[in-house]
Design a protein around this motif. Structure first.
Motif, PDB file in Angstrom:
ATOM      1  N   PHE A  56     -31.307  20.536  28.048  1.00 39.53           N
ATOM      2  CA  PHE A  56     -30.345  19.440  28.135  1.00 39.53           C
ATOM      3  C   PHE A  56     -29.401  19.731  29.308  1.00 39.53           C
ATOM      4  CE2 PHE A  56     -31.899  20.002  23.896  1.00 39.53           C
ATOM      5  CZ  PHE A  56     -32.183  18.725  23.455  1.00 39.53           C
ATOM      6  N   GLN A  57     -29.323  18.796  30.241  1.00 40.44           N
ATOM      7  CA  GLN A  57     -28.536  19.016  31.447  1.00 40.44           C
ATOM      8  C   GLN A  57     -27.522  17.907  31.668  1.00 40.44           C
ATOM      9  OE1 GLN A  57     -32.026  19.462  34.252  1.00 40.44           O
ATOM     10  NE2 GLN A  57     -30.660  21.015  35.105  1.00 40.44           N
ATOM     11  N   LEU A  58     -26.326  18.299  32.097  1.00 42.23           N
ATOM     12  CA  LEU A  58     -25.375  17.384  32.720  1.00 42.23           C
ATOM     13  C   LEU A  58     -25.363  17.795  34.184  1.00 42.23           C
ATOM     14  CD1 LEU A  58     -22.462  17.344  30.099  1.00 42.23           C
ATOM     15  CD2 LEU A  58     -24.450  15.813  30.270  1.00 42.23           C
ATOM     16  N   THR A  59     -25.797  16.902  35.045  1.00 40.86           N
ATOM     17  CA  THR A  59     -26.016  17.294  36.440  1.00 40.86           C
ATOM     18  C   THR A  59     -24.812  17.020  37.330  1.00 40.86           C
ATOM     19  OG1 THR A  59     -26.991  15.142  36.953  1.00 40.86           O
ATOM     20  CG2 THR A  59     -28.494  16.872  36.195  1.00 40.86           C
ATOM     21  N   CYS A  60     -23.752  16.410  36.783  1.00 37.84           N
ATOM     22  CA  CYS A  60     -22.598  16.057  37.603  1.00 37.84           C
ATOM     23  C   CYS A  60     -21.325  16.717  37.074  1.00 37.84           C
ATOM     24  CB  CYS A  60     -22.417  14.532  37.628  1.00 37.84           C
ATOM     25  SG  CYS A  60     -21.999  13.833  36.012  1.00 37.84           S
ATOM     26  N   SER A  61     -20.264  16.655  37.861  1.00 35.21           N
ATOM     27  CA  SER A  61     -18.967  17.192  37.450  1.00 35.21           C
ATOM     28  C   SER A  61     -17.993  16.076  37.095  1.00 35.21           C
ATOM     29  CB  SER A  61     -18.386  18.061  38.570  1.00 35.21           C
ATOM     30  OG  SER A  61     -18.225  17.298  39.754  1.00 35.21           O
ATOM     31  N   THR A  62     -18.513  14.900  36.874  1.00 35.63           N
ATOM     32  CA  THR A  62     -17.680  13.743  36.546  1.00 35.63           C
ATOM     33  C   THR A  62     -16.884  13.987  35.264  1.00 35.63           C
ATOM     34  OG1 THR A  62     -19.364  12.330  37.527  1.00 35.63           O
ATOM     35  CG2 THR A  62     -17.720  11.264  36.144  1.00 35.63           C
ATOM     36  N   ALA A  63     -15.563  13.817  35.350  1.00 36.40           N
ATOM     37  CA  ALA A  63     -14.691  14.100  34.204  1.00 36.40           C
ATOM     38  C   ALA A  63     -14.293  12.840  33.453  1.00 36.40           C
ATOM     39  CB  ALA A  63     -13.449  14.843  34.682  1.00 36.40           C
ATOM     40  N   SER A  64     -15.091  11.811  33.574  1.00 40.53           N
ATOM     41  CA  SER A  64     -14.826  10.576  32.836  1.00 40.53           C
ATOM     42  C   SER A  64     -16.159   9.924  32.507  1.00 40.53           C
ATOM     43  CB  SER A  64     -13.966   9.621  33.671  1.00 40.53           C
ATOM     44  OG  SER A  64     -14.672   9.256  34.845  1.00 40.53           O
ATOM     45  N   GLY A  65     -16.089   8.950  31.618  1.00 44.76           N
ATOM     46  CA  GLY A  65     -17.305   8.217  31.280  1.00 44.76           C
ATOM     47  C   GLY A  65     -18.181   8.972  30.294  1.00 44.76           C
ATOM     48  N   ASP A  66     -19.283   8.343  29.962  1.00 44.13           N
ATOM     49  CA  ASP A  66     -20.208   8.855  28.950  1.00 44.13           C
ATOM     50  C   ASP A  66     -21.278   9.700  29.628  1.00 44.13           C
ATOM     51  OD1 ASP A  66     -21.496   9.261  26.589  1.00 44.13           O
ATOM     52  OD2 ASP A  66     -22.083   7.180  26.272  1.00 44.13           O
ATOM     53  N   GLN A  67     -21.129  11.018  29.540  1.00 42.60           N
ATOM     54  CA  GLN A  67     -22.084  11.947  30.152  1.00 42.60           C
ATOM     55  C   GLN A  67     -22.741  12.724  29.016  1.00 42.60           C
ATOM     56  OE1 GLN A  67     -22.217  11.281  33.301  1.00 42.60           O
ATOM     57  NE2 GLN A  67     -20.214  10.314  33.480  1.00 42.60           N
ATOM     58  N   ARG A  68     -23.971  12.436  28.718  1.00 41.35           N
ATOM     59  CA  ARG A  68     -24.604  13.089  27.563  1.00 41.35           C
ATOM     60  C   ARG A  68     -26.098  13.242  27.741  1.00 41.35           C
ATOM     61  NH1 ARG A  68     -23.729   9.806  22.306  1.00 41.35           N
ATOM     62  NH2 ARG A  68     -21.652   9.518  23.168  1.00 41.35           N
ATOM     63  N   ALA A  69     -26.602  14.344  27.167  1.00 41.31           N
ATOM     64  CA  ALA A  69     -28.040  14.628  27.080  1.00 41.31           C
ATOM     65  C   ALA A  69     -28.242  15.229  25.697  1.00 41.31           C
ATOM     66  CB  ALA A  69     -28.452  15.607  28.169  1.00 41.31           C
TER      67      ALA A  69
END
Length: 199
Positions: A56-69
């Motif tokens: 399971f990967q989060l490939t970005c450093s975005t600190a907002s929004g729905d980031q999920r795997a």
């Protein structure tokens, strides 16, 4: 001794020397009798989340929004349910990533997350459950949820580290990598030895 058998013996000896755990050898925690079952699941990839099998990967450093795997398992509403899984963080420039959730009828009932540096904590309340979940370490997670009285316990490496009660209705298990409200990736988490029991 045949060459292939010699190679197998050598491989086992090497793994033992490295202290590599055998997830499949684990037994359910707490008194039984437990019955193993295999709930269905769906894969959730949102934002920069990527799922490849049990990686399971989060490939970005975005600190907002729905980031999920994540994997989202089937809803249950009766009995006592136990989840078991082993996770290993293979990369984590980010922090405050949720690894396992017991999701309730009105939102996340319990969320286990990790900070960069290896602290495992309950997202709601911030209680520290354990340290040492650093890159490369394998950690065993068990959650036991009694839908009859609402009791929920979380075990880390076989030790009860968190208990809570409350709620009723339909619940489900999720695991993977999920950016909490105060977190950000990137992160890569590999799960193994995932099992479910009920009684």
């Amino acid at each position: 001794m045949p060459r292939r058998l010699l190679a197998l013996v050598a491989a086992v000896a090497t793994l033992t020397a490295l202290g590599v755990a055998s997830p499949a050898a684990a037994e359910p925690l707490e008194s039984g009798p437990w019955t193993a079952y295999s709930p269905s699941f769906s894969v959730q990839e949102r934002g920069c989340g990527v799922v490849n099998g049990l990686t399971f990967q989060l490939t970005c450093s975005t600190a907002s929004g729905d980031q999920r795997a994540e994997r989202r398992y089937a809803t249950y509403s009766t009995g006592v349910r136990q989840f078991e899984g082993y996770f290993r963080i293979t990369s984590m420039p980010g922090t405050r990533i949720s690894l396992k959730q017991t999701f309730g009828p009105s939102g996340p009932f319990f969320m286990l997350a990790v900070e960069r540096g290896g602290r495992l904590y309950a997202v709601h309340g911030g209680t520290t459950l354990a340290t040492g979940a650093t890159v490369g370490a394998t950690v065993r997670v068990n959650t036991v949820h009694n839908t009859g009285n609402g009791a929920h316990r979380t075990y880390i490496n076989g030790s009860n580290r968190h208990s809570q009660t409350g709620g009723s209705g339909g619940y489900y298990d999720k695991f993977g990598a999920y950016r909490t409200n105060s977190g950000a990736g990137p992160a890569t988490v590999v799960w193994s030895g995932v099992q479910f029991w009920q009684k």
